[in-house]
Scaffold this active site. Structure first.
Site, PDB file in Angstrom:
ATOM      1  N   GLU A   1      17.058 -48.014 -23.419  1.00 17.04           N
ATOM      2  CA  GLU A   1      18.441 -47.826 -22.972  1.00 17.04           C
ATOM      3  C   GLU A   1      19.405 -47.929 -24.152  1.00 17.04           C
ATOM      4  O   GLU A   1      20.324 -47.112 -24.300  1.00 17.04           O
ATOM      5  CB  GLU A   1      18.794 -48.874 -21.919  1.00 17.04           C
TER       6      GLU A   1
ATOM      7  N   GLU B   1      26.622 -57.005 -10.528  1.00 13.43           N
ATOM      8  CA  GLU B   1      27.273 -57.420  -9.290  1.00 13.43           C
ATOM      9  C   GLU B   1      28.710 -57.837  -9.588  1.00 13.43           C
ATOM     10  O   GLU B   1      29.065 -58.026 -10.765  1.00 13.43           O
ATOM     11  CB  GLU B   1      26.501 -58.579  -8.661  1.00 13.43           C
TER      12      GLU B   1
ATOM     13  N   ALA C   1      20.580 -50.454 -10.339  1.00 14.87           N
ATOM     14  CA  ALA C   1      21.599 -51.355  -9.798  1.00 14.87           C
ATOM     15  C   ALA C   1      21.293 -52.799 -10.182  1.00 14.87           C
ATOM     16  O   ALA C   1      20.505 -53.479  -9.514  1.00 14.87           O
ATOM     17  CB  ALA C   1      21.686 -51.206  -8.279  1.00 14.87           C
TER      18      ALA C   1
ATOM     19  N   GLY D   1      27.365 -59.797 -14.735  1.00 11.33           N
ATOM     20  CA  GLY D   1      27.209 -58.662 -15.624  1.00 11.33           C
ATOM     21  C   GLY D   1      26.001 -58.847 -16.523  1.00 11.33           C
ATOM     22  O   GLY D   1      24.868 -58.607 -16.136  1.00 11.33           O
TER      23      GLY D   1
ATOM     24  N   PHE E   1      29.804 -51.122 -10.317  1.00  7.01           N
ATOM     25  CA  PHE E   1      29.738 -50.370 -11.581  1.00  7.01           C
ATOM     26  C   PHE E   1      28.417 -49.604 -11.695  1.00  7.01           C
ATOM     27  O   PHE E   1      27.854 -49.495 -12.792  1.00  7.01           O
ATOM     28  CB  PHE E   1      29.907 -51.280 -12.804  1.00  7.01           C
ATOM     29  N   ILE E   2      27.919 -49.064 -10.580  1.00  3.89           N
ATOM     30  CA  ILE E   2      26.614 -48.401 -10.606  1.00  3.89           C
ATOM     31  C   ILE E   2      26.791 -46.911 -10.912  1.00  3.89           C
ATOM     32  O   ILE E   2      27.299 -46.148 -10.097  1.00  3.89           O
ATOM     33  CB  ILE E   2      25.863 -48.604  -9.276  1.00  3.89           C
TER      34      ILE E   2
END
Length: 382
Positions: free
Chosen positions: A245, A130, A127, A134, A159-160
């Protein structure tokens, strides 16, 4: 051009992955998308079969396998059956959450969380984002204030990915308002902590089976033992994990591009117009030739990145190059594949249509294309 990324052991693993997906995922993926949730039990079966969490050490119930090529095979086989909601959920576990738990945890934390992660019982989420923040991580407004042996967490995230399903959420929070980039820390928030509230599951353009949520933290008391890594180093911890990632986004992007291209090539051999297969028209052949060439060239870069990651030499800049370029290629290729399918390409019963809506997010999450170019450009001008 023959691909030389894999060994015989990798291809044996591919057979295991393919059989698992055919038995446990393919029969259910349409239902998961329509119900907008993936059956939680699939993750325990996937972990038991070795489909993810391979990097966890044997002492915590994993295989201790560090070779990223096994992860690539999972991406390719998921793309082959177009199970992209399931694929994103696995990517979140394998390419994001797991590496925070491997790299930043104490021995006590490893013992608490890794065995459950290795068995598929614990699902994680990250998380950062917010409502007003971004890519600019220093704009994070969620706060954590020390109170004895606890931190009091307040704020909101949006957007989690897997926010509804997750048992353990790694939360980035501001812990010192006056310390600039050294004023942020990471906390592991567990499912039943009072004040941890899950908001609505968000309606997305694509990837419907993969839940994405708003999260709220209202005076959540997080034990000091749930601080991840070093206090004040949250931004640095986040940045150091971005290459993995972004490699994960590149891996899924090239796998999906290849899979949808091959489906389209087959379609062009079978679909007839004006008395002959549409693949007999020069324009269609040129389209296929261009896509095939672009995919081969991008695949070579991804393969090189995988080798670099295995060797510990994949840089944030090189990961950013792959992330923006291959995700943009995916978007471009699948759009052209829709066009070659004609009206059928707009029907969701066809894999190309589902891939079209699922693909759009690829150039946004994990760092937008624009941010990737800015990172690379800054390095070039240093």
């Amino acid at each position: 051009m023959e691909r030389e990324l894999y060994t015989e052991d990798h291809e044996l693993y591919r057979e295991t992955v393919r059989e698992f997906l055919a038995r446990e995922v393919q029969p259910h993926q349409d239902r998961w998308d329509s119900e907008k949730r993936i059956d939680r039990s699939i993750f325990a079966r996937a972990a038991k079969q070795g489909i993810y969490a391979l990097q966890i050490g044997e002492e915590h119930g994993g295989a201790g396998e560090l070779d990223y090529r096994y992860r690539m095979i999972v991406c390719e086989e998921i793309a082959r059956i177009n199970a992209l909601s399931f694929g994103l959920t696995l990517a979140l576990q394998d390419d994001l959450v797991l590496h925070y738990l491997l790299d930043l945890t104490t021995d006590e934390q490893k013992q608490r969380w890794l065995p459950q992660f290795a068995s598929g019982e614990l699902i994680g989420a990250l998380a950062m984002t917010e409502p007003g923040t971004g890519s600019d991580l220093q704009g994070i407004k969620t706060t954590a204030r020390r109170d004895g042996d606890e931190w009091i967490l307040n704020g909101q995230k949006t957007f989690i990915s897997s926010g509804i399903m997750a048992d353990l959420v790694i939360v980035a929070a501001r812990t010192n308002a006056d310390a600039g980039s050294r004023g942020f820390s990471l906390f592991a928030v567990e499912r039943d902590m009072p004040g941890f509230i899950r908001g609505r599951q968000l309606e997305k353009v694509g990837l419907p089976g993969q839940d994405t949520a708003e999260l709220f933290f209202e005076d959540v008391r997080v034990p000091a033992a749930n601080l991840l890594g070093t206090e004040g180093h949250g931004i640095q911890h986040l940045m150091s994990h971005l290459p993995r990632e972004r490699l994960g986004v590149s891996a899924m992007a090239i796998a999906t591009s290849r899979a949808i291209f091959e489906m389209t090539r087959s379609y062009c051999k079978e679909r007839r117009a004006f008395g002959k297969p549409i693949g007999d028209f020069q324009h269609v052949r040129f389209e296929l030739a261009e896509m095939s060439t672009e995919i081969d060239i991008a695949e070579a870069y991804v393969d090189k990145s995988v080798h670099a990651y295995n060797a510990g030499t994949l840089t944030p800049i090189d990961a950013a190059r792959g992330k923006w370029y291959v995700s943009e290629l995916q978007k471009r290729v699948i759009d052209r594949c829709v066009q070659l399918h004609g009206g059928y390409g707009y029907m969701l019963e066809y894999p190309v249509a589902k891939a079209y809506v699922d693909t759009r997010i690829q150039t946004i999450y994990g760092g937008t294309t624009e941010i990737m170019k800015e990172i690379i450009g800054r390095e070039l001008m240093r």
